[in-house]
Scaffold this motif. Structure first.
Motif, mmCIF file in Angstrom:
data_model
loop_
_atom_site.group_PDB
_atom_site.id
_atom_site.type_symbol
_atom_site.label_atom_id
_atom_site.label_comp_id
_atom_site.label_asym_id
_atom_site.label_seq_id
_atom_site.Cartn_x
_atom_site.Cartn_y
_atom_site.Cartn_z
ATOM 1 N N UNK A 1 0.819 -1.218 0.000
ATOM 2 C CA UNK A 1 0.000 0.000 0.000
ATOM 3 C C UNK A 1 0.846 1.259 0.000
ATOM 4 N N UNK A 2 1.908 1.211 0.761
ATOM 5 C CA UNK A 2 2.794 2.378 0.864
ATOM 6 C C UNK A 2 3.330 2.759 -0.515
ATOM 7 N N UNK A 3 3.696 1.764 -1.276
ATOM 8 C CA UNK A 3 4.213 2.028 -2.619
ATOM 9 C C UNK A 3 3.143 2.696 -3.477
ATOM 10 N N UNK A 4 1.929 2.136 -3.396
ATOM 11 C CA UNK A 4 0.849 2.694 -4.229
ATOM 12 C C UNK A 4 0.630 4.168 -3.927
ATOM 13 N N UNK A 5 0.597 4.495 -2.630
ATOM 14 C CA UNK A 5 0.306 5.880 -2.243
ATOM 15 C C UNK A 5 1.453 6.804 -2.656
ATOM 16 N N UNK A 6 2.677 6.342 -2.403
ATOM 17 C CA UNK A 6 3.820 7.207 -2.760
ATOM 18 C C UNK A 6 3.874 7.397 -4.275
ATOM 19 N N UNK B 1 6.491 30.112 -13.801
ATOM 20 C CA UNK B 1 6.225 28.682 -13.710
ATOM 21 C C UNK B 1 7.461 27.931 -13.228
ATOM 22 N N UNK B 2 8.621 28.380 -13.678
ATOM 23 C CA UNK B 2 9.837 27.669 -13.286
ATOM 24 C C UNK B 2 10.163 27.853 -11.811
ATOM 25 N N UNK B 3 9.789 28.988 -11.274
ATOM 26 C CA UNK B 3 9.989 29.204 -9.840
ATOM 27 C C UNK B 3 9.252 28.127 -9.044
ATOM 28 N N UNK B 4 8.014 27.831 -9.444
ATOM 29 C CA UNK B 4 7.213 26.862 -8.698
ATOM 30 C C UNK B 4 7.635 25.435 -9.008
ATOM 31 N N UNK B 5 8.009 25.224 -10.265
ATOM 32 C CA UNK B 5 8.432 23.886 -10.662
ATOM 33 C C UNK B 5 9.705 23.489 -9.924
ATOM 34 N N UNK B 6 10.526 24.487 -9.651
ATOM 35 C CA UNK B 6 11.776 24.249 -8.955
ATOM 36 C C UNK B 6 11.548 23.577 -7.604
ATOM 37 N N UNK B 7 10.478 23.984 -6.930
ATOM 38 C CA UNK B 7 10.197 23.393 -5.612
ATOM 39 C C UNK B 7 9.913 21.904 -5.747
ATOM 40 N N UNK B 8 9.160 21.543 -6.786
ATOM 41 C CA UNK B 8 8.865 20.119 -7.002
ATOM 42 C C UNK B 8 10.147 19.374 -7.333
ATOM 43 N N UNK B 9 10.950 19.968 -8.194
ATOM 44 C CA UNK B 9 12.201 19.314 -8.567
ATOM 45 C C UNK B 9 13.095 19.102 -7.351
ATOM 46 N N UNK B 10 13.060 20.068 -6.427
ATOM 47 C CA UNK B 10 13.851 19.907 -5.206
ATOM 48 C C UNK B 10 13.348 18.718 -4.391
ATOM 49 N N UNK C 1 10.861 7.254 0.802
ATOM 50 C CA UNK C 1 10.913 8.708 0.631
ATOM 51 C C UNK C 1 11.797 9.330 1.697
ATOM 52 N N UNK C 2 12.285 10.507 1.388
ATOM 53 C CA UNK C 2 13.136 11.244 2.331
ATOM 54 C C UNK C 2 12.284 11.683 3.536
ATOM 55 N N UNK C 3 12.877 11.757 4.728
ATOM 56 C CA UNK C 3 12.096 12.184 5.905
ATOM 57 C C UNK C 3 11.427 13.547 5.725
ATOM 58 N N UNK C 4 12.021 14.404 4.894
ATOM 59 C CA UNK C 4 11.434 15.739 4.687
ATOM 60 C C UNK C 4 10.271 15.732 3.716
ATOM 61 N N UNK C 5 10.068 14.608 3.044
ATOM 62 C CA UNK C 5 9.161 14.568 1.904
ATOM 63 C C UNK C 5 7.781 15.144 2.225
ATOM 64 N N UNK C 6 7.189 14.654 3.316
ATOM 65 C CA UNK C 6 5.815 15.066 3.642
ATOM 66 C C UNK C 6 5.755 16.571 3.892
ATOM 67 N N UNK C 7 6.688 17.065 4.689
ATOM 68 C CA UNK C 7 6.662 18.488 5.023
ATOM 69 C C UNK C 7 6.866 19.372 3.803
ATOM 70 N N UNK C 8 7.832 18.979 2.993
ATOM 71 C CA UNK C 8 8.127 19.822 1.829
ATOM 72 C C UNK C 8 6.986 19.786 0.830
ATOM 73 N N UNK C 9 6.355 18.630 0.697
ATOM 74 C CA UNK C 9 5.212 18.556 -0.218
ATOM 75 C C UNK C 9 4.078 19.452 0.274
#
Lengths: 355, 373
Positions: free
Chosen positions: B100-105, B138-147, B171-179
């Motif tokens: 399940x974890x894989x599916x959600x991620x 658009x690239x400013x915002x896309x950059x956050x996703x790329x990070x 996923x990285x420990x920061x993943x949830x917060x950064x998303x």
């Protein structure tokens, strides 16, 4: 007390007349004036390019050029150096004579126009009594250069760009002319210095002529932007459609001439706007009128830069129009509004409703 | 029409123009052979082959784990979703159920990919219409996703995060917060996009009624993705054939019926909102558990044919695997969204102007390696 720039030029003039016979001195003075204007032209063009890049960077969350010189001040000089040193290439099947001639038409028309601009009371090469007419006539030569360039390039994208340029410039020149005519009606003069003098007592023309003057200003800004082929009217060189439009085949300095002329034309359009609507070199509310040493041309330049900033603002926010929409805007909206506006202006003057 | 009367009276000459292979509006090496009468387009003939890398043939040579690393090079803007398609197809063949974890991620990152792709499209759409500023916004915002991607899997564009049977790493420990941070940021940015472009009178004039694709044509040409949904053709794979975790989230399928460039634009803007809503529903309760199921070092699919479809940012990507039971596919075929979308270009741009073709192409959001594999 004499104005500082004027005293310098007077000293030079006296000196030249003292060391050579009068006829030779006159010619020398002419050459000096021409050289000074050429220098002004080059510097203005270079720094408008830099300004454009800085403004664009500001709008686009970027820094812009900041490496060459303090704050990137010498960036465009380096660019110019690069462009000068580039080889002037062309494809085999270009019409060589016309191809090489085209950039000069564009640049010479811009250069001649700049000679009648009244930077201040004492800083104007020609103060002819048909100044407005002269400006309109001379600035319309530039389109020939673009048409020639596009045609002689023997490239279809260039040709489409040139054709677009022809129809665009010719169409919008009507609106530019008519909106200028509206203001000429108000001042009763074609002489640029006199148009400015009228505003010394009665206030800036955009205030004097109120509603019709404001309409004329808006039309002038739209049509002026279109006439200089700048966004949102840059169909001539629409990079996403035509590659680079009429100057696709130009390289090095010849390309730079087209580019420089565009910026000078922007400067000219802004200058006309300042002269016709915002009192030219007059200070707002006469705040520096009693300061004799204060160069009036500063006010002229500040106002011109504000208008130029406005034009750059258009460029970096608006998408580009389509060619039929461009013509619709001119022939179905601007031209009729303009014609009605002239009549309104005439009525306003006739009834003495001007402020 | 008065215009047509005029054109029949005046004798005009048609001419050819090569738009591309290196044209600013083509976003890649797409060559269009245009037949033009003045500014009016008479015919558009796409000529492909300039970036052909025979990816399908290479897939037949490679093992199933290796194939995944080729698919993200096709549509590099939806690389995660492309990889997911292959992984799902292989998993279908192996009959394994990923945790399940894989599916959600996978779903969350897929939606982030979609937003990133639409961001780039939005910027480029503005650029094609002459408004360069959109590109940088658009690239400013896309950059956050790329990070976020970079932190999670080390890559920013061609992600190799999926493997058959799960994910490469957790996923990285920061993943949830950064998303979450990104979602919060981006919710204030789409209104900004609208102010800059959507409501602009010139933009509306340039896009409304331009490049109209009817629903019937969309279906008969096999058009999918936002282009099809702009014509009112409900074709969202996530809705109709849910995979990964799409069956457990609530979202609306972006549907507009006008079929013009503006409708396709609105579809993508709405999709960005919906993608954010999907991520929001999933981000707070990513199930704990394994990120991989154990697979053999050398995967051999049982003899047979397997097909898996996913919804990439451009439309339906289908992966067809024909296995003979060996460690590499006997035949592998991609049904890429861009290819069928491109086929409709000639049909809808006849009679329009060059500038309209640019607007239409921008609204199709082509990625050329996806068309020309």
């Amino acid at each position: 007390m004499m104005n500082l720039p004027l005293s310098i030029t007077k000293t030079i003039s006296d000196w030249v007349y003292s060391i050579m016979p009068e006829s030779a001195a006159t010619v020398t003075i002419w050459v000096l004036i021409a050289a000074a204007y050429l220098a002004l032209f080059a510097v203005a063009g270079l720094y408008l390019v830099l300004l454009e890049r800085k403004v664009a960077a500001w709008f686009q969350l970027r820094l812009g050029p900041n490496r060459v010189g303090p704050g990137g001040l010498f960036q465009t000089m380096a660019d110019a150096l690069k462009l000068v040193s580039k080889e002037l290439t062309s494809t085999i099947k270009v019409d060589k004579f016309l191809f090489n001639l085209a950039p000069y038409f564009v640049i010479v028309s811009a250069l001649i126009s700049i000679s009648v601009l009244p930077f201040s009371r004492h800083f104007q090469a020609f103060d002819i009594n048909i100044g407005v007419f002269f400006l309109l006539a001379v600035s319309s030569i530039g389109v020939i250069g673009i048409l020639l360039g596009g045609w002689a390039s023997n490239n279809k994208f260039a040709l489409i760009g040139a054709m677009r340029s022809g129809l665009q410039t010719i169409s919008y020149e009507l609106s530019v002319g008519l909106s200028i005519l509206t203001m000429v009606l108000l001042t009763g003069s074609l002489q640029l210095s006199e148009i400015i003098e009228v505003q010394r007592t009665g206030g800036w023309l955009i205030v004097q002529g109120h509603i019709p003057a404001i309409i004329a200003f808006m039309i002038f800004m739209i049509a002026g932007t279109a006439e200089t082929n700048r966004a949102p009217f840059d169909l001539v060189e629409a990079e996403s459609e035509l590659g680079a439009g009429f100057h696709t085949e130009y390289s090095g300095m010849k390309f730079a001439y087209f580019f420089l002329a565009e910026f000078i034309n922007m400067f000219i359009i802004a200058s006309i706007a300042v002269v016709l609507f915002f009192g030219g070199w007059l200070s707002p509310f006469g705040i520096t009128d009693n300061i004799a040493w204060f160069p009036e041309s500063i006010w002229f330049l500040i106002k011109v830069l504000i208008i130029i900033f406005l034009m750059m603002w258009f460029r970096w926010t608006f998408p580009r129009l389509r060619v039929d929409q461009l013509l619709t805007l001119e022939w179905k909206y601007l031209l009729p509004i303009n014609l009605v506006n002239i009549v309104i202006m005439a009525i306003v003057i006739w009834l003495n409703w001007t402020i | 029409m008065a215009n047509q009367d005029l054109t029949t009276k005046i004798k005009t000459e048609e001419y050819f123009v090569n738009m591309g292979p290196q044209h600013p509006a083509a976003h890649g090496v797409l060559r269009l052979l245009l037949t033009i009468d003045g500014e009016i387009i008479k015919n558009v003939e796409p000529d492909l082959g300039y970036i052909h890398r025979s990816i399908e043939k290479m897939c037949e040579r490679d093992s199933y784990q290796q194939i995944v690393h080729l698919t993200d090079r096709m549509d590099y803007l939806s690389s995660h979703i492309n990889n997911e398609a292959v992984c799902l197809a292989v998993e279908k063949g192996l009959e394994i159920e990923v945790p399940d974890r894989v599916k959600v991620i996978r779903t969350i990152i897929g939606e982030l990919t979609r937003i990133a792709s639409h961001c780039l499209w939005w910027g480029v759409m503005g650029m094609d219409l002459g408004a360069l500023t959109t590109y940088f916004y658009a690239f400013r915002d896309r950059e956050m996703i790329n990070d976020i991607f970079e932190e999670t899997c080390g890559a920013r564009l061609t992600m190799n995060y999926n493997i058959p049977g799960g994910l490469m790493f957790d996923v990285h420990p920061n993943f949830v917060n950064r998303t979450k941070e990104f979602i919060k940021h981006f919710k204030t940015k789409i209104p900004e996009y609208d102010r800059l472009l959507t409501g602009n009178v010139i933009f509306e004039k340039r896009t409304k009624g331009v490049g109209i694709l009817t629903k019937e044509d969309a279906i008969s040409f096999g058009v999918t993705g936002p282009v099809a949904r702009g014509s009112g053709f409900s074709s969202d794979v996530r809705k109709h054939h849910p995979y990964s975790a799409y069956d457990r989230v609530e979202f609306k399928e972006a549907l507009y019926t006008e079929g013009d460039t503006y409708a396709r634009y609105k579809v993508r803007i709405m999709e960005m909102w919906e993608s954010m809503s999907i991520i929001e529903q999933l981000i707070d309760n990513i199930p704990e558990g394994e990120i991989q199921t154990t697979t053999k070092a050398v995967i051999k699919l049982p003899k047979g044919e397997y097909y898996q479809r996913v919804e990439t940012a451009r439309g339906e990507l289908g992966v067809y695997i024909n296995s003979t039971g060996t460690k590499n596919p006997y035949r592998l075929k991609f049904r890429s969204p861009g290819f069928s979308n491109l086929s409709v270009l000639n049909h809808i741009s006849k009679g329009s102007k060059i500038a309209d073709l640019v607007a239409t192409m921008a609204s199709f959001d082509f990625v050329i390696p996806d068309i020309d594999r």
